[in-house]
Design a protein around this motif. Structure first.
Motif, PDB file in Angstrom:
ATOM      1  N   VAL A 129      36.155  43.311  43.553  1.00 16.76           N
ATOM      2  CA  VAL A 129      36.189  42.110  44.525  1.00 16.76           C
ATOM      3  C   VAL A 129      35.779  41.156  43.380  1.00 16.76           C
ATOM      4  O   VAL A 129      35.039  41.138  42.515  1.00 16.76           O
ATOM      5  N   ASP A 178      36.942  36.168  46.532  1.00 15.04           N
ATOM      6  CA  ASP A 178      37.118  37.041  47.641  1.00 15.04           C
ATOM      7  C   ASP A 178      35.646  36.965  48.552  1.00 15.04           C
ATOM      8  O   ASP A 178      35.934  36.809  49.727  1.00 15.04           O
ATOM      9  N   SER A 234      45.157  36.980  50.146  1.00  9.26           N
ATOM     10  CA  SER A 234      43.665  36.942  50.142  1.00  9.26           C
ATOM     11  C   SER A 234      43.410  37.554  51.631  1.00  9.26           C
ATOM     12  O   SER A 234      42.249  38.354  51.664  1.00  9.26           O
ATOM     13  N   ARG A 243      42.999  41.294  51.042  1.00 13.49           N
ATOM     14  CA  ARG A 243      41.731  41.832  50.135  1.00 13.49           C
ATOM     15  C   ARG A 243      40.584  41.583  51.229  1.00 13.49           C
ATOM     16  O   ARG A 243      39.873  42.460  51.280  1.00 13.49           O
TER      17      ARG A 243
END
Lengths: 195, 195
Positions: free
Chosen positions: A150, A154, B174, B177
């Motif tokens: 991460v 993020d 993203s 994620r």
């Protein structure tokens, strides 16, 4: 040795007081209503004329930037406090909680984040906040309190998501529930490909 | 036995085609630009006049509702397919992925969700989507693929958060994620108070 007249001193003190009042009112109004809030409402709440607001802050963007800058200084202080916590995991949880609450409460901030992807604050402050976040992330990862796949980017996105989903009035408790799911997902042992 | 003239038939066929063209153009424009997109742009893309758009959809809200209704029917179909998956855990992951992608891609939807907390679609459809979601959640929890302290409301908030944080152009990767962190946090064994 000051050569100014008492009346000039008085005028300057009044101007400072008015500016502080406008900032305080703007802080409350933006927090409750977001960046859409009108200058008229802020002036009324501050007990000053619209002209006084405009003399101090020529555009609404100037006012938002100043309010957020003050809040961000506060946030930076809280982050430094969290960083001093000897428990890196606890410090990280505290950081995420502070960020989510801060962003969720400040609708104006969340909107700015959503619209521009960056904060309208003084450049130095942005970098300081960014560095403090990076340090926090690295420290939590080294302490095995945060999964290593991460990134800081993020986490910013996650905080932005929590904030934006929970700026709707009446979902304050939901913010804590959303955050709990995210925090649980961020621990190294929660990663799906954890050995 | 039809008594209508060929020319009337032709006019009706043209009207249907124009309506379909407007819907298709609106779908593309809203997906790219959100609910803020103008009627003029939609008319231009559809190759019809602004008057034709307005005759078919008196307000922009009508047009948004129709576009989203069509997309939601599609979504319902995908949810039913996922529900047929014998692996409840896989079905749940597929459901969350579909919802996050759908919501993130449809800026207009995310904005409506944020502004009103509900979709401007036909009532029957909303209930069907809600029921399908509830069934999916219960099934995943019974199969121990989803923690039991999470509600359908929590999941809706999480999806709304992912969608809102990732409607910014260029953050498509993203979204995956963010979703992965959330999905990992949603598994029963990830709960912080897991025995």
């Amino acid at each position: 040795l000051s050569t100014e007249l008492p009346v000039e001193k008085q005028l300057r003190a009044d101007a400072r007081r008015n500016r502080a009042r406008v900032l305080e009112a703007a802080d409350a109004v933006f927090a409750a209503e977001g960046a859409r809030a009108g200058i008229e409402e802020i002036a009324e709440r501050a007990g000053v004329g619209v002209g006084t607001v405009c003399r101090n802050f020529p555009t609404k963007e100037d006012l938002i930037a100043e309010v957020l800058a003050a809040r961000c200084e506060e946030l930076l202080g809280e982050m430094r406090e969290a960083a001093a916590d000897p428990d890196a995991g606890a410090a990280f949880v505290r950081f995420m909680t502070t960020m989510a609450d801060f962003s969720g409460r400040y609708k104006a901030l969340a909107e700015e984040l959503a619209a521009r992807g960056e904060l309208p604050v003084r450049p130095g402050l942005k970098e300081q906040l960014h560095e403090a976040t990076d340090r926090m992330v690295r420290r939590a990862q080294e302490a095995k309190a945060l999964r290593t796949d991460v990134t800081t980017a993020d986490l910013k996105l996650v905080i932005s998501g929590i904030a934006q989903a929970t700026v709707i009035p009446g979902v304050d408790a939901s913010r804590q529930r959303f955050l709990r799911i995210v925090l649980d997902g961020l621990r190294p042992e929660s990663a799906a490909d954890h050995p």
